[in-house]
Design a protein around this motif. Structure first.
Motif, PDB file in Angstrom:
ATOM      1  N   UNK A   1      52.926  30.578  46.024  1.00  0.00           N
ATOM      2  CA  UNK A   1      52.969  31.052  47.120  1.00  0.00           C
ATOM      3  C   UNK A   1      52.545  32.741  46.319  1.00  0.00           C
ATOM      4  N   UNK A   2      53.766  32.287  44.877  1.00  0.00           N
ATOM      5  CA  UNK A   2      53.636  34.220  44.843  1.00  0.00           C
ATOM      6  C   UNK A   2      52.944  34.200  43.562  1.00  0.00           C
ATOM      7  N   UNK A   3      52.046  33.444  43.475  1.00  0.00           N
ATOM      8  CA  UNK A   3      51.045  33.241  41.789  1.00  0.00           C
ATOM      9  C   UNK A   3      50.416  33.320  42.721  1.00  0.00           C
ATOM     10  N   UNK A   4      49.545  32.412  43.729  1.00  0.00           N
ATOM     11  CA  UNK A   4      48.369  33.036  44.491  1.00  0.00           C
ATOM     12  C   UNK A   4      48.342  34.822  45.063  1.00  0.00           C
ATOM     13  N   UNK A   5      49.032  35.219  45.204  1.00  0.00           N
ATOM     14  CA  UNK A   5      48.901  36.165  45.752  1.00  0.00           C
ATOM     15  C   UNK A   5      49.130  37.254  44.713  1.00  0.00           C
ATOM     16  N   UNK A   6      49.389  37.013  43.565  1.00  0.00           N
ATOM     17  CA  UNK A   6      49.236  37.829  42.868  1.00  0.00           C
ATOM     18  C   UNK A   6      47.704  38.137  42.494  1.00  0.00           C
ATOM     19  N   UNK A   7      47.690  36.778  42.178  1.00  0.00           N
ATOM     20  CA  UNK A   7      46.077  36.132  41.168  1.00  0.00           C
ATOM     21  C   UNK A   7      45.545  37.002  42.338  1.00  0.00           C
ATOM     22  N   UNK A   8      45.369  37.125  43.395  1.00  0.00           N
ATOM     23  CA  UNK A   8      44.465  36.944  44.258  1.00  0.00           C
ATOM     24  C   UNK A   8      44.107  38.675  45.117  1.00  0.00           C
ATOM     25  N   UNK A   9      45.682  39.300  44.428  1.00  0.00           N
ATOM     26  CA  UNK A   9      45.516  40.868  44.333  1.00  0.00           C
ATOM     27  C   UNK A   9      44.571  41.584  42.942  1.00  0.00           C
ATOM     28  N   UNK A  10      45.245  40.773  42.024  1.00  0.00           N
ATOM     29  CA  UNK A  10      44.348  40.716  41.066  1.00  0.00           C
ATOM     30  C   UNK A  10      42.459  41.095  40.781  1.00  0.00           C
ATOM     31  N   UNK A  11      42.268  40.196  41.637  1.00  0.00           N
ATOM     32  CA  UNK A  11      40.714  39.653  41.669  1.00  0.00           C
ATOM     33  C   UNK A  11      40.177  40.305  42.792  1.00  0.00           C
ATOM     34  N   UNK A  12      40.760  41.664  43.766  1.00  0.00           N
ATOM     35  CA  UNK A  12      40.695  41.934  44.816  1.00  0.00           C
ATOM     36  C   UNK A  12      40.236  43.622  43.348  1.00  0.00           C
ATOM     37  N   UNK A  13      41.068  43.854  42.880  1.00  0.00           N
ATOM     38  CA  UNK A  13      41.260  45.019  42.536  1.00  0.00           C
ATOM     39  C   UNK A  13      39.770  45.352  41.250  1.00  0.00           C
ATOM     40  N   UNK A  14      39.699  43.530  40.851  1.00  0.00           N
ATOM     41  CA  UNK A  14      38.658  43.306  39.859  1.00  0.00           C
ATOM     42  C   UNK A  14      37.449  43.713  40.408  1.00  0.00           C
ATOM     43  N   UNK A  15      37.137  42.911  41.626  1.00  0.00           N
ATOM     44  CA  UNK A  15      35.804  43.587  42.484  1.00  0.00           C
ATOM     45  C   UNK A  15      35.418  44.644  43.038  1.00  0.00           C
ATOM     46  N   UNK A  16      36.564  45.820  42.763  1.00  0.00           N
ATOM     47  CA  UNK A  16      36.365  46.916  43.968  1.00  0.00           C
ATOM     48  C   UNK A  16      37.010  46.734  45.110  1.00  0.00           C
TER      49      UNK A  16
END
Length: 245
Positions: free
Chosen positions: A31-46
C-alpha cells in the motif's frame, strides 16, 4: 536522472545508477509503495501531487522505497530527475531552487534521514520550500524525505525562564511535518514479515539452503542483532553468500 547537489561548489554530481533494490523485494509495504508510486506518476503527468515524508523504525526500507519508486518512474520518463540534498545542506536549498526553477523537468528533492535538533534553524528553509514560499512556489519541484522521527525534531522541553517563547518555537517546528501531504510511518516488523523478507532476498541472491534451516539461522541472526528489519534480513543473507550460493 539522479544527482547529488554540492552547494559549496554550486555543482551537481551525476549518479550513474540509483543504488537500491528491485521493488518486488520490498515486502509488507504494498500500500505504501502504491501511494508513493501514484503520487510520483501524478507529478510527472503535471497533476497536483504531494510532498512525501516516510518516517519510523531504522532499517525498514524508508529510503529504499523512495529510491526504488523514483528509479522505476524515471526509467519511464525522461522528464523526472531526483536530486539528493544532504542534511547539512538543507539550509542552502534556496540556491538549488534558483538553479532549477526554469528547467523544463520535474525534480524530486530527496532528503534522507533528516532531523533537526534544538539549536538548528535550517528547518526554516525546508519549511519555506514545502510552503512554496521560495521563488513564489514551483510546480516542478517536490520534496521526498525520510526520518527516524515523526516530527523531524527532538522534542525536548524548553528552559523555565523562556517557556512561552520556546513553546511557540516548538509548535512552529513541529508543524514542518504537517507540510508533507503524504506521511507514512514504518514500524519494526514482526517475525513472519522478517522471515518473508529473508526468503525473498535468499531467492534473489540465489541462496541454496533448506527452508527450515534458513528460518532457524535467520531467527538466530535476528536475536543476535537485537532487532528485526529489512536491513537485518539483507545483512543475514549477505553473510550466507560464501557458503550457500
Amino acid at each position: 536522472n539522479a544527482f547529488i547537489w554540492e552547494p559549496a561548489r554550486n555543482h551537481f554530481s551525476q549518479v550513474s545508477d540509483i543504488a537500491t533494490v528491485d521493488i518486488s523485494l520490498l515486502k509488507g509495504m504494498d500500500e505504501e509503495i502504491e501511494k508513493v508510486r501514484l503520487n510520483t506518476k501524478a507529478f510527472i503527468e503535471g497533476s497536483l501531487a504531494n510532498n512525501v515524508l516516510i518516517w519510523g523504525a531504522r532499517g525498514m526500507g524508508k529510503s529504499t522505497l523512495i529510491k526504488s519508486v523514483v528509479k522505476a518512474a524515471s526509467s519511464q520518463s525522461k522528464f523526472l530527475k531526483i536530486i539528493e540534498v544532504a542534511r547539512d545542506d538543507i539550509g542552502q536549498v534556496d540556491k538549488l531552487l534558483k538553479l532549477i526553477k526554469n528547467i523544463n523537468k520535474k525534480f524530486i528533492i530527496f532528503c534522507d534521514d533528516i532531523s533537526f535538533d534544538d539549536n538548528e534553524t535550517s528547518y526554516k528553509s525546508l519549511k519555506s520550500v514545502l510552503d512554496g514560499g521560495l521563488i513564489g512556489g514551483m510546480q516542478n519541484v517536490l520534496v521526498y524525505a525520510t526520518s527516524n522521527r515523526r516530527h523531524l525534531l527532538s522534542r525536548k522541553t524548553g528552559n523555565s525562564q523562556d517557556f512561552i517563547r520556546w513553546e511557540e518555537e516548538l509548535d512552529e517546528r513541529l508543524s514542518i511535518s504537517d507540510r508533507f501531504g503524504i506521511s507514512i510511518g514504518f514500524y519494526e516488523c514482526d517475525q513472519n514479515l522478517y522471515l518473508e523478507i529473508v526468503r525473498s532476498y535468499a531467492k534473489s541472491f540465489g541462496i541454496k539452503i533448506p527452508a527450515k534451516e534458513l528460518n532457524k539461522k535467520a531467527i538466530e541472526w535476528q536475536v543476535q542483532r537485537g532487532s528485526r528489519s529489512g536491513r537485518v534480513a539483507k545483512q543475514f543473507i549477505v553473510s550466507l553468500l560464501s557458503r550457500y550460493r
